[in-house]
Motif scaffolding. Structure first.
Motif, PDB file in Angstrom:
ATOM      1  N   ASP A  22       9.003 -16.544  -1.958  1.00 53.88           N
ATOM      2  CA  ASP A  22       9.264 -17.812  -1.283  1.00 53.88           C
ATOM      3  C   ASP A  22       8.872 -17.739   0.194  1.00 53.88           C
ATOM      4  O   ASP A  22       8.265 -18.662   0.730  1.00 53.88           O
ATOM      5  N   GLU A  23       9.206 -16.639   0.843  1.00 50.81           N
ATOM      6  CA  GLU A  23       8.878 -16.476   2.254  1.00 50.81           C
ATOM      7  C   GLU A  23       7.360 -16.408   2.446  1.00 50.81           C
ATOM      8  O   GLU A  23       6.815 -16.994   3.378  1.00 50.81           O
ATOM      9  N   HIS A  24       6.672 -15.715   1.548  1.00 47.43           N
ATOM     10  CA  HIS A  24       5.214 -15.633   1.609  1.00 47.43           C
ATOM     11  C   HIS A  24       4.604 -17.029   1.476  1.00 47.43           C
ATOM     12  O   HIS A  24       3.686 -17.396   2.224  1.00 47.43           O
ATOM     13  N   TYR A  25       5.115 -17.827   0.565  1.00 41.10           N
ATOM     14  CA  TYR A  25       4.617 -19.190   0.385  1.00 41.10           C
ATOM     15  C   TYR A  25       4.816 -20.007   1.662  1.00 41.10           C
ATOM     16  O   TYR A  25       3.890 -20.693   2.113  1.00 41.10           O
ATOM     17  N   ARG A  26       6.008 -19.935   2.250  1.00 35.85           N
ATOM     18  CA  ARG A  26       6.277 -20.707   3.472  1.00 35.85           C
ATOM     19  C   ARG A  26       5.382 -20.265   4.623  1.00 35.85           C
ATOM     20  O   ARG A  26       4.867 -21.097   5.376  1.00 35.85           O
ATOM     21  N   ASN A  27       5.172 -18.953   4.767  1.00 34.06           N
ATOM     22  CA  ASN A  27       4.290 -18.449   5.830  1.00 34.06           C
ATOM     23  C   ASN A  27       2.849 -18.900   5.603  1.00 34.06           C
ATOM     24  O   ASN A  27       2.164 -19.299   6.549  1.00 34.06           O
ATOM     25  N   THR A  28       2.386 -18.827   4.366  1.00 32.62           N
ATOM     26  CA  THR A  28       1.030 -19.250   4.046  1.00 32.62           C
ATOM     27  C   THR A  28       0.856 -20.746   4.300  1.00 32.62           C
ATOM     28  O   THR A  28      -0.157 -21.184   4.854  1.00 32.62           O
ATOM     29  N   LEU A  29       1.840 -21.535   3.933  1.00 33.81           N
ATOM     30  CA  LEU A  29       1.794 -22.975   4.164  1.00 33.81           C
ATOM     31  C   LEU A  29       1.748 -23.276   5.663  1.00 33.81           C
ATOM     32  O   LEU A  29       0.960 -24.123   6.113  1.00 33.81           O
ATOM     33  N   ALA A  30       2.561 -22.586   6.450  1.00 31.56           N
ATOM     34  CA  ALA A  30       2.578 -22.809   7.896  1.00 31.56           C
ATOM     35  C   ALA A  30       1.225 -22.462   8.512  1.00 31.56           C
ATOM     36  O   ALA A  30       0.689 -23.221   9.331  1.00 31.56           O
ATOM     37  N   LEU A  31       0.650 -21.322   8.124  1.00 36.22           N
ATOM     38  CA  LEU A  31      -0.658 -20.933   8.653  1.00 36.22           C
ATOM     39  C   LEU A  31      -1.752 -21.911   8.238  1.00 36.22           C
ATOM     40  O   LEU A  31      -2.602 -22.298   9.051  1.00 36.22           O
ATOM     41  N   SER A  32      -1.750 -22.325   6.983  1.00 38.30           N
ATOM     42  CA  SER A  32      -2.743 -23.282   6.506  1.00 38.30           C
ATOM     43  C   SER A  32      -2.629 -24.602   7.260  1.00 38.30           C
ATOM     44  O   SER A  32      -3.645 -25.210   7.628  1.00 38.30           O
ATOM     45  N   THR A  33      -1.409 -25.034   7.504  1.00 34.47           N
ATOM     46  CA  THR A  33      -1.177 -26.270   8.246  1.00 34.47           C
ATOM     47  C   THR A  33      -1.723 -26.168   9.663  1.00 34.47           C
ATOM     48  O   THR A  33      -2.416 -27.085  10.143  1.00 34.47           O
ATOM     49  N   MET A  34      -1.456 -25.053  10.344  1.00 31.33           N
ATOM     50  CA  MET A  34      -1.946 -24.881  11.712  1.00 31.33           C
ATOM     51  C   MET A  34      -3.469 -24.837  11.753  1.00 31.33           C
ATOM     52  O   MET A  34      -4.088 -25.450  12.638  1.00 31.33           O
ATOM     53  N   ILE A  35      -4.084 -24.148  10.815  1.00 27.38           N
ATOM     54  CA  ILE A  35      -5.548 -24.078  10.777  1.00 27.38           C
ATOM     55  C   ILE A  35      -6.134 -25.472  10.561  1.00 27.38           C
ATOM     56  O   ILE A  35      -7.069 -25.875  11.257  1.00 27.38           O
ATOM     57  N   GLU A  36      -5.584 -26.214   9.620  1.00 26.99           N
ATOM     58  CA  GLU A  36      -6.089 -27.564   9.357  1.00 26.99           C
ATOM     59  C   GLU A  36      -5.913 -28.473  10.568  1.00 26.99           C
ATOM     60  O   GLU A  36      -6.806 -29.276  10.883  1.00 26.99           O
ATOM     61  N   LEU A  37      -4.796 -28.366  11.275  1.00 31.23           N
ATOM     62  CA  LEU A  37      -4.593 -29.182  12.474  1.00 31.23           C
ATOM     63  C   LEU A  37      -5.593 -28.812  13.569  1.00 31.23           C
ATOM     64  O   LEU A  37      -6.132 -29.699  14.247  1.00 31.23           O
ATOM     65  N   LEU A  38      -5.859 -27.525  13.752  1.00 32.47           N
ATOM     66  CA  LEU A  38      -6.833 -27.096  14.755  1.00 32.47           C
ATOM     67  C   LEU A  38      -8.231 -27.621  14.415  1.00 32.47           C
ATOM     68  O   LEU A  38      -8.987 -28.028  15.304  1.00 32.47           O
ATOM     69  N   ILE A  39      -8.565 -27.631  13.135  1.00 35.67           N
ATOM     70  CA  ILE A  39      -9.860 -28.171  12.700  1.00 35.67           C
ATOM     71  C   ILE A  39      -9.885 -29.687  12.898  1.00 35.67           C
ATOM     72  O   ILE A  39     -10.859 -30.239  13.436  1.00 35.67           O
ATOM     73  N   ASP A  40      -8.815 -30.355  12.483  1.00 39.57           N
ATOM     74  CA  ASP A  40      -8.748 -31.817  12.626  1.00 39.57           C
ATOM     75  C   ASP A  40      -8.874 -32.256  14.089  1.00 39.57           C
ATOM     76  O   ASP A  40      -9.477 -33.282  14.386  1.00 39.57           O
TER      77      ASP A  40
END
Length: 68
Positions: A22-40
């Protein structure tokens, strides 16, 4: 004297692994979100992220440090 793991030990181990998943999923989601926002926002391009990921992956698979 060596102690054998009990059923409770196995249950605890499985619960710990579930928590880590569960923690791995939350960390991966947070990182993916930040990367997508930086790209956007135009701060990074997808190509830059992919290039850096490939560089880091290459570094991790072929360690520049000597092994014993």
């Amino acid at each position: 004297m060596e102690r054998f793991p009990s059923s409770a030990d196995y249950v605890h181990l499985m619960a710990t692994l579930g928590d880590l998943k569960d923690e791995h999923y939350r960390n991966t989601l947070a990182l993916s979100t930040m990367i997508e926002l930086l790209i956007d926002k135009g701060i990074l391009t997808r190509e830059e992220v992919e290039k850096k990921a490939a560089e880091l992956d290459q570094f991790m698979t072929h360690s520049p440090y000597p092994t014993v």
